[in-house]
Design a protein around this motif. Structure first.
Motif, mmCIF file in Angstrom:
data_model
loop_
_atom_site.group_PDB
_atom_site.id
_atom_site.type_symbol
_atom_site.label_atom_id
_atom_site.label_comp_id
_atom_site.label_asym_id
_atom_site.label_seq_id
_atom_site.Cartn_x
_atom_site.Cartn_y
_atom_site.Cartn_z
ATOM 1 N N ARG A 3 0.830 -1.208 0.000
ATOM 2 C CA ARG A 3 0.000 0.000 0.000
ATOM 3 C C ARG A 3 0.862 1.254 0.000
ATOM 4 N NH1 ARG A 3 -3.537 -3.281 3.205
ATOM 5 N NH2 ARG A 3 -2.604 -2.579 5.162
ATOM 6 N N TRP A 4 1.953 1.232 0.747
ATOM 7 C CA TRP A 4 2.871 2.372 0.762
ATOM 8 C C TRP A 4 3.633 2.483 -0.560
ATOM 9 C CZ3 TRP A 4 2.588 6.259 3.949
ATOM 10 C CH2 TRP A 4 2.018 6.070 5.213
ATOM 11 N N LEU A 5 4.057 1.360 -1.091
ATOM 12 C CA LEU A 5 4.794 1.397 -2.356
ATOM 13 C C LEU A 5 3.931 1.924 -3.495
ATOM 14 C CD1 LEU A 5 6.791 -1.970 -2.221
ATOM 15 C CD2 LEU A 5 7.668 0.352 -1.890
ATOM 16 N N PHE A 6 2.650 1.570 -3.488
ATOM 17 C CA PHE A 6 1.756 2.065 -4.535
ATOM 18 C C PHE A 6 1.660 3.592 -4.489
ATOM 19 C CE2 PHE A 6 -0.825 -2.154 -4.424
ATOM 20 C CZ PHE A 6 0.205 -2.785 -5.105
ATOM 21 N N ILE A 7 1.718 4.141 -3.281
ATOM 22 C CA ILE A 7 1.688 5.609 -3.146
ATOM 23 C C ILE A 7 2.986 6.215 -3.673
ATOM 24 C CG2 ILE A 7 1.623 7.518 -1.494
ATOM 25 C CD1 ILE A 7 -0.154 5.742 0.287
ATOM 26 N N PHE A 8 4.108 5.624 -3.280
ATOM 27 C CA PHE A 8 5.413 6.151 -3.692
ATOM 28 C C PHE A 8 5.602 6.077 -5.209
ATOM 29 C CE2 PHE A 8 7.073 4.614 0.666
ATOM 30 C CZ PHE A 8 6.563 5.749 1.270
ATOM 31 N N PHE A 9 5.067 5.020 -5.814
ATOM 32 C CA PHE A 9 5.273 4.813 -7.242
ATOM 33 C C PHE A 9 4.012 5.120 -8.045
ATOM 34 C CE2 PHE A 9 8.428 2.111 -5.169
ATOM 35 C CZ PHE A 9 9.579 2.523 -5.819
ATOM 36 N N HIS A 10 3.277 6.109 -7.580
ATOM 37 C CA HIS A 10 2.029 6.488 -8.239
ATOM 38 C C HIS A 10 2.269 6.866 -9.696
ATOM 39 C CE1 HIS A 10 -1.937 8.175 -8.867
ATOM 40 N NE2 HIS A 10 -1.387 9.326 -9.251
#
Length: 244
Positions: free
Chosen positions: A59-66
Motif C-alpha cells: 500500500r505504501w509502495l503504490f503511493i510512492f510509485f504512483h
C-alpha cells in the motif's frame, strides 16, 4: 527521475527494480520466516502474518510509485504494480509452500471432525489468501485446496459410515447423518467458501447414504416392523428423503 524526458527518464529501470526489490524482500525475509516453522499451525499463522505485512508494504509502495502506475505502466500496457506484486508472492511463496499449507489446513479440519477445537479464524484467513493470490478468482482455492479437502472429507466419512452401519440402529444412524450435514454447513459458514457447500454436502451424502442405501432400507423396514409390532407411532424419516 520518472517524469524527465529521454534520455533522463528512468521509469523503465525503476519499474524493473520494483520487482527485483519485492523478490529480494520475499527471499530474504518472508521465506526464511516461513520455512523455520516446523509446526503446521504455527506455519499457517506465520503465513497470514507475512501476507498481511506484505500487503501493508505494498500500500505504501503504490503511493510512492504512483507515477509509474498512472503514466509509465498505462502508456506501455505493462502489468500493474498490483499484478507484479501478486505474481512475485505467487511464484516465490505460494508455489513453494502451498502444498504444506493445504496439508496443514486439512489436518486441522480432520481434528475438528474428531471433536477438537480449532482456530476457525486462522483457517478463514489462510483460505482467503488463496483467493487473493488468484486475483479474486477461485481457481487456486478449488483446484489446490477444494479438491484435496473433498477427497479427505469423503475418506473420513467413508471410515465412519463403515462402522456406524454395523453398530447403529436405523434411527441412530440417520440422526448422525443429520448431525454431520449440519456440521459441514457450519464449516462453510465459518471458514470454507460458499461455493464449496454443494459439492461438500454431496460428498457427505454419498458416503453416508448412497453407499449404504440397501443396508439402510433394510434397517428402516426392520425398525418400522418392530415399531408396528410394539404399537408405537414414532418413526424416523425415510433414507430416500435425504438422498442427493
Amino acid at each position: 527521475m520518472c517524469s524527465q524526458n529521454r534520455p533522463y527518464s528512468y521509469a523503465s529501470q525503476l519499474y524493473d527494480k520494483y520487482k527485483e526489490a519485492l523478490d529480494e524482500y520475499i527471499n530474504s525475509t518472508v521465506l526464511p520466516a516461513l520455512r523455520e516453522k516446523q509446526d503446521a499451525e504455527f506455519m499457517l499463522r506465520e503465513l497470514v502474518k507475512r501476507w498481511e505485512n506484505y500487503k501493508r508494504m505494498l500500500r505504501w509502495l503504490f503511493i510512492f510509485f504512483h507515477y509509474l502506475s498512472r503514466y509509465h505502466i498505462a502508456r506501455r500496457s505493462l502489468p500493474t504494480l498490483n499484478d507484479v506484486s501478486l505474481t512475485c508472492f505467487d511464484n516465490l511463496v505460494y508455489k513453494d509452500l502451498s502444498s504444506k499449507a493445504i496439508n496443514a489446513v486439512i489436518m486441522l479440519i480432520e481434528k475438528e471432525h474428531e471433536g477438537e477445537q480449532i482456530d476457525r479464524a486462522l483457517l478463514k484467513n489462510v483460505l482467503g489468501i488463496f483467493a487473493e493470490i488468484g486475483r479474486g478468482e477461485m481457481e487456486y482455492y478449488v483446484s489446490d485446496f477444494g479438491d484435496a479437502m473433498l477427497r479427505d472429507t469423503a475418506a473420513y466419512y467413508s471410515r465412519k459410515a463403515s462402522s456406524w452401519i454395523v453398530e447403529d440402529s436405523y434411527s441412530d444412524y440417520m440422526l448422525k447423518v443429520e448431525e454431520c450435514l449440519k456440521k459441514e454447513k457450519d464449516r462453510v459458514s465459518h471458514y470454507l467458501h460458499v461455493s464449496t457447500e454443494k459439492k461438500l454436502l454431496e460428498k457427505v451424502k454419498h458416503e453416508l447414504l448412497v453407499v449404504y442405501t440397501n443396508q439402510l432400507l433394510e434397517k428402516e423396514h426392520s425398525e418400522s416392523r418392530a415399531l408396528l409390532r410394539d404399537d408405537k407411532a414414532e418413526s424416523s424419516g425415510s433414507v430416500c428423503e435425504m438422498l442427493p
